[in-house]
Design a protein around this motif. Structure first.
Motif, PDB file in Angstrom:
ATOM      1  N   TRP A 257       0.855  -1.330  -0.084  1.00 53.25           N
ATOM      2  CA  TRP A 257       0.120  -0.169  -0.089  1.00 53.25           C
ATOM      3  C   TRP A 257       0.869   1.291  -0.071  1.00 53.25           C
ATOM      4  CZ3 TRP A 257      -4.554  -0.864  -1.373  1.00 53.25           C
ATOM      5  CH2 TRP A 257      -5.393  -2.035  -1.109  1.00 53.25           C
ATOM      6  N   ALA A 259       2.867   2.185  -2.074  1.00 53.44           N
ATOM      7  CA  ALA A 259       3.053   2.604  -3.316  1.00 53.44           C
ATOM      8  C   ALA A 259       2.067   3.954  -3.474  1.00 53.44           C
ATOM      9  CB  ALA A 259       2.651   1.707  -4.449  1.00 53.44           C
ATOM     10  N   PHE A 260       1.305   4.165  -2.649  1.00 53.65           N
ATOM     11  CA  PHE A 260       0.332   5.267  -2.993  1.00 53.65           C
ATOM     12  C   PHE A 260       0.447   6.281  -1.776  1.00 53.65           C
ATOM     13  CE2 PHE A 260      -3.691   2.749  -4.497  1.00 53.65           C
ATOM     14  CZ  PHE A 260      -3.109   2.514  -5.631  1.00 53.65           C
ATOM     15  N   ALA A 263      -1.934   6.675   1.030  1.00 58.29           N
ATOM     16  CA  ALA A 263      -1.740   5.664   2.289  1.00 58.29           C
ATOM     17  C   ALA A 263      -0.549   5.884   2.893  1.00 58.29           C
ATOM     18  CB  ALA A 263      -1.722   4.216   1.447  1.00 58.29           C
ATOM     19  N   ASN A 329      -6.499  -2.556   4.363  1.00 57.85           N
ATOM     20  CA  ASN A 329      -5.104  -2.258   4.340  1.00 57.85           C
ATOM     21  C   ASN A 329      -4.480  -1.576   5.484  1.00 57.85           C
ATOM     22  OD1 ASN A 329      -5.738   0.405   4.582  1.00 57.85           O
ATOM     23  ND2 ASN A 329      -5.716   0.809   2.062  1.00 57.85           N
TER      24      ASN A 329
ATOM     25  N   VAL B  79      -6.569   5.754  -6.972  1.00 55.33           N
ATOM     26  CA  VAL B  79      -5.065   6.471  -6.383  1.00 55.33           C
ATOM     27  C   VAL B  79      -5.635   7.853  -5.794  1.00 55.33           C
ATOM     28  CG1 VAL B  79      -3.189   7.172  -7.110  1.00 55.33           C
ATOM     29  CG2 VAL B  79      -3.771   5.147  -7.995  1.00 55.33           C
ATOM     30  N   GLU B  84      -0.266  11.417  -9.782  1.00 51.18           N
ATOM     31  CA  GLU B  84       0.178  10.119  -9.546  1.00 51.18           C
ATOM     32  C   GLU B  84      -0.021   8.997 -10.201  1.00 51.18           C
ATOM     33  OE1 GLU B  84      -0.759   9.794  -5.311  1.00 51.18           O
ATOM     34  OE2 GLU B  84       0.311   7.900  -4.926  1.00 51.18           O
ATOM     35  N   LEU B  88       2.491   6.257 -11.868  1.00 55.48           N
ATOM     36  CA  LEU B  88       2.373   4.774 -11.453  1.00 55.48           C
ATOM     37  C   LEU B  88       2.190   4.128 -12.609  1.00 55.48           C
ATOM     38  CD1 LEU B  88       0.329   4.746  -8.571  1.00 55.48           C
ATOM     39  CD2 LEU B  88       2.534   4.248  -8.436  1.00 55.48           C
ATOM     40  N   ARG B 421      -4.886  12.336   1.178  1.00 55.36           N
ATOM     41  CA  ARG B 421      -4.868  11.463   2.511  1.00 55.36           C
ATOM     42  C   ARG B 421      -6.047  10.446   2.279  1.00 55.36           C
ATOM     43  NH1 ARG B 421      -4.769  11.203   8.064  1.00 55.36           N
ATOM     44  NH2 ARG B 421      -6.601  12.240   8.301  1.00 55.36           N
TER      45      ARG B 421
END
Lengths: 341, 530
Positions: A257, A259-260, A263, A329, B79, B84, B88, B421
């Motif tokens: 997770w 990767a974001f 997150a 997650n 995402v 972003e 990715l 967030r």
């Protein structure tokens, strides 16, 4: 019409002919278990079969249960149905479960990844007609970096923290991720300390795998001795009072997770390392193709999206609801899920 | 670009303010002058105009990633950030770019005029060449809006640390209109010049909400009271026969309020007023929605001017006869303001004084606050009589004491994934009330008011109770009831119910209530009349 060999009911994945469940989520008479994470190996079944290296792990977690171990590729027959376990590469002792009856072959992946992590026996593709697959990270936005690079980043991070006279606290699930991290931490940098949950699990696995030395953190452990060293802790320790002992410390989380950016920020760790024990997008596609399966059932993760994409490739793909915790997650820190990382 | 990308990575990967300030001030010390100016511009939301529309970016990214467009869109929903997502999904490289931030931005400025083919070639070439993080930053520069937890204040603090120039002076210098493409670091930050300051507003002083009992503020005679107006906080500047109107978001909005141009003929040069722009149809204060419709328009037609005229409700004076009054006590500034307003009476200028209310006890203050709806205000402002005009949100001297909101119990019917967030979590909710036919009709959207842990619980519930999916939106089983707070109600076509609320937010999760106990649309209409 003839009934499918494996069906999904309220208890789990059911093989009616053999009267056996695969990774059931409700108590049943007979369960074949893919691996030791809590959402796949639950308490209360009368009889368990799993890979022999998983036996001490689930006994550690579930206590004195009636379990027998099998080797990979060893066929055992129940009511004329042939079962065998095959390496899934997810964590130590993790298996895919192959089920064959009257020439029809199904494989249930459990959780899996393709990269050889040096702890688990690497994944082996198994040919089948129907493939039941997880797809926790079944989105093209997930693309893992080879673990060699990730571990070099982790060790650099540790070294930098040590130079800045700070303790490094690294979060990872106590079964699987913690041991994978442990295996590659560079002990030339400093000592490795462990949270009790991780130390207990590692003790169970030590007889089977060679790990560097670890020190359990106890009430007597002082801030001074921790300083500059690394602490492995389960995600649930983040934000707990336990962690205050580490001051001054820097935190990092090792999970797919990470990767974001969202997150990472939600987790409020100083650093996120993208390291997963599940397949990324390309690995999932590679695995599905390698099975040669025409039917694919997606159980947890981004199931709708992944199965829709498989349909565009001409496969007969659909989703099934299970209680494997695909969409959970790292943000779920209160009730630690050992399954997804 | 390498250094800037590294800076953004550092800022983005820590939640600690001191680390952010240090990283930024180190960057300011080392970067070239041009890169510094652009960095200030970007971090203060002065990005260049978007050279490529996002639809094209999505198409090109999905082509380069070799995935269908729908799959790209799904990924984007999850995402939660376009740049972003692009960074990715497209194939990655390990190269760093030698080009500077300024070079990239100049190229992007020039790109706007080019053909789509040229743009595609430029953008996809860079996507292929840049490594993951630089690709993300590059795409962010195109799409705009770096939300990485760096406020203008934090950036100013770092710049102050790097240049040894006082933070407040820097805040003042960086305000207003300047073009990063033409201004030098010397002119923007280092050099002092009087003419530069012609249009410049002062940083706004913002109040905190009252915590605890209002009587804790001590002696009631130390404080000044006025109503808190519900409009656009603004500074109106008259210098050298020119008018400048600034909104609190530091936007120069002079052109939006042509009625204020009459000020220059009457109000002397060297005057800066702090006040609230309010809608004033039929010679009384209108609703915020009236104002919102007007703000939304690009051009202000005569018809609109007649329908929704505005006034300035002035409550403070920051500059008089060219002198900065901010260090003077509040009552002294008020005295100057009041004498100015007296001079203006009878001129029919669209400017009114925000009257102070005299109160001899905290009880009187409380009953004045209860008059808020009648006065068409949001509550009271409480200002210490001897307070200076400070910079930014500071505790101690200025407080807002808002009226209690209107509330209603509503049923959660739709949910959408959040952004930033909260990406990948369902945090944006639509709520419904019962209509006459016992159907649930939507009336409000809210995405704040729950704790992180409550959001996680609701998120997990939503995932288990989804009825239908529409892209990022899901309809859910009507089961959860929430108490929704809001400030006002107006008729609107935005929601099925035909009504909309102002500032709706979640007050609490009513786990004790079943959906049959949620309020009716009738109840909402009844509240409208109170």
């Amino acid at each position: 019409m003839h009934k499918p060999l494996l069906a999904f009911n309220e208890n789990g994945i059911y093989c009616e002919v053999a009267n056996v469940y695969l990774d059931p989520w409700k108590p049943v008479d007979f369960a074949i278990i893919s691996h030791g994470h809590a959402d796949h190996s639950r308490y209360g079944h009368k009889k368990y079969i799993t890979h022999h290296t998983n036996v001490p792990i689930i006994k550690h977690r579930l206590g004195d249960i009636n379990v027998s171990g099998r080797n990979y590729n060893e066929t055992f027959t129940i009511n004329n149905v042939k079962f065998s376990l095959h390496p899934a590469g997810h964590i130590i002792g993790s298996s895919q479960i192959r089920v064959e009856h009257r020439g029809e072959v199904w494989v249930f992946s459990g959780d899996y990844k393709l990269e050889d992590d040096g702890v688990a026996v690497p994944f082996e593709a198994v040919k089948c007609h129907s493939f039941i697959t997880e797809c926790t990270f079944g989105l093209p936005a997930f693309k893992w970096t080879p673990q060699k690079e990730v571990f070099s980043d982790i060790n650099n991070w540790w070294e930098t923290n040590r130079e800045a006279k700070q303790t490094s606290v690294l979060f990872g699930y106590s079964l699987g991720k913690a041991q994978r991290l442990l295996k590659y931490l560079d002990t030339d940098i400093g000592k490795i300390y462990t949270h009790g949950a991780i130390e207990n699990m590692t003790e169970v696995i030590r007889p089977m795998i060679d790990f560097p030395e670890t020190t359990r953190i106890t009430r007597e452990t002082t801030k001074q001795e921790l300083l500059g060293n690394i602490v492995l802790a389960p995600p649930s320790a983040h934000g707990s009072t336990w962690i205050r002992k580490m001051v001054p410390y820097v935190t990092a989380s090792a999970s797919g997770w990470m990767a974001f950016r969202g997150a990472r920020r939600r987790r409020a760790v100083d650093r996120g390392f993208v390291l997963s024990d599940h397949c990324d997008w390309q690995e999932l596609l590679t695995a599905v193709e390698a099975t040669g399966a025409e039917k694919v059932i997606c159980t947890h993760g981004y199931t709708e999206i992944f199965s829709k994409y498989l349909r565009t490739l001409g496969l007969d793909a659909r989703t099934e609801n299970t209680q494997y915790e695909g969409e959970l997650n790292e943000s779920d820190t209160k009730k630690e899920s050992e399954s997804v990382a | 670009m390498k250094n800037f990308a590294e800076l953004i990575r550092t800022l983005d990967s820590t939640t600690k303010t001191t680390l952010k300030v240090n990283a930024l001030s180190e960057y300011f010390k080392e970067a070239s002058d041009e890169d510094r100016v652009w960095t200030i511009a970007i971090l203060s939301h002065r990005r260049p105009p978007r050279p490529v529309n996002t639809t094209l970016l999505r198409i090109w990214a999905s082509e380069l990633a070799n995935i269908p467009l729908w799959l790209f869109e799904e990924s984007y929903h999850i995402v939660g950030d376009l740049a972003e997502t692009i960074a990715l999904v497209v194939p990655t490289s390990n190269e760093n770019s030698e080009k500077s931030l300024t070079q990239f931005l100049r190229e992007m400025l020039a790109l706007k005029k080019e053909t789509d083919e040229f743009k595609k070639e430029y953008v996809t070439h860079n996507w292929r060449k840049l490594n993951y993080y630089e690709r993300f930053v590059f795409t962010k520069l195109i799409t705009g809006g770096f939300r990485i937890g760096v406020s203008q204040k934090l950036m100013t603090r770092a710049l102050s640390k790097a240049t040894d120039i006082d933070e407040d002076i820097l805040a003042y210098k960086l305000m207003g209109k300047w073009d990063p493409n033409t201004i030098s670091f010397e002119d923007l930050v280092l050099k002092e010049s009087a003419s530069d300051f012609l249009s410049k507003p002062y940083p706004f002083y913002l109040a905190y909400g009252i915590e605890g009992a209002v009587s804790d503020l001590g002696n009631v005679n130390d404080w000044s009271f006025e109503h808190k107006w519900d409009g656009i906080r603004s500074q109106v500047i008259i210098r050298e026969d020119e008018l400048f109107v600034w909104s609190r978001g530091e936007e120069l909005v002079t052109d939006k309020y042509p009625e204020f141009h009459s000020f220059t003929a009457v109000i002397p040069n060297g005057t800066v007023l702090d006040g609230e722009i309010l809608p004033f149809p039929d010679n009384e204060i209108g609703t915020f929605q009236d104002l919102q419709t007007r703000i939304g328009r690009k051009t202000i037609s005569k018809a609109l001017l007649a329908k929704t005229p505005v006034i300035l409700k002035a409550y403070d004076i920051l500059e008089w006869e060219g002198k900065d009054l901010r260090q003077q006590p509040f009552i002294k500034r008020r005295a100057i303001l009041e004498s100015l307003m007296k001079r203006l009476s009878g001129t029919e200028l669209p400017i009114y004084l925000s009257e102070t209310v005299s109160c001899d006890s905290w009880d009187e203050v409380a009953s004045e606050r209860d008059r808020a709806r009648e006065m068409r205000s949001e509550g009271l402002m409480i200002k210490r009589k001897d307070s200076t005009y400070q910079v930014g949100r500071k505790k101690g001297d200025w407080w807002k004491w808002k009226t209690d909101p209107l509330t209603i119990d509503a049923v959660l019917t739709y949910a959408m994934r959040g952004h930033g967030r909260r990406s990948n979590l369902f945090t944006d909710y639509t709520f419904a009330l019962w209509d006459d036919e016992e159907k649930l009709v939507t009336f409000a959207k809210a995405y704040s008011g729950l704790t992180d842990s409550e959001f996680k619980k609701v998120d997990s519930w939503i995932k288990r109770n989804t009825l239908e999916r529409f892209g990022p939106v899901r309809s859910v089983t009507p089961e959860l009831v929430f108490e929704i707070a809001f400030e006002g109600i107006t008729e609107s076509k935005r929601h099925k119910s035909g009504y909309a609320t102002r500032f709706p937010r979640i007050l609490r999760w009513r786990k004790d209530k079943k959906i049959a106990e949620a309020n009716k649309l009738e109840d909402l209409k009844a509240l409208m009349l109170t």
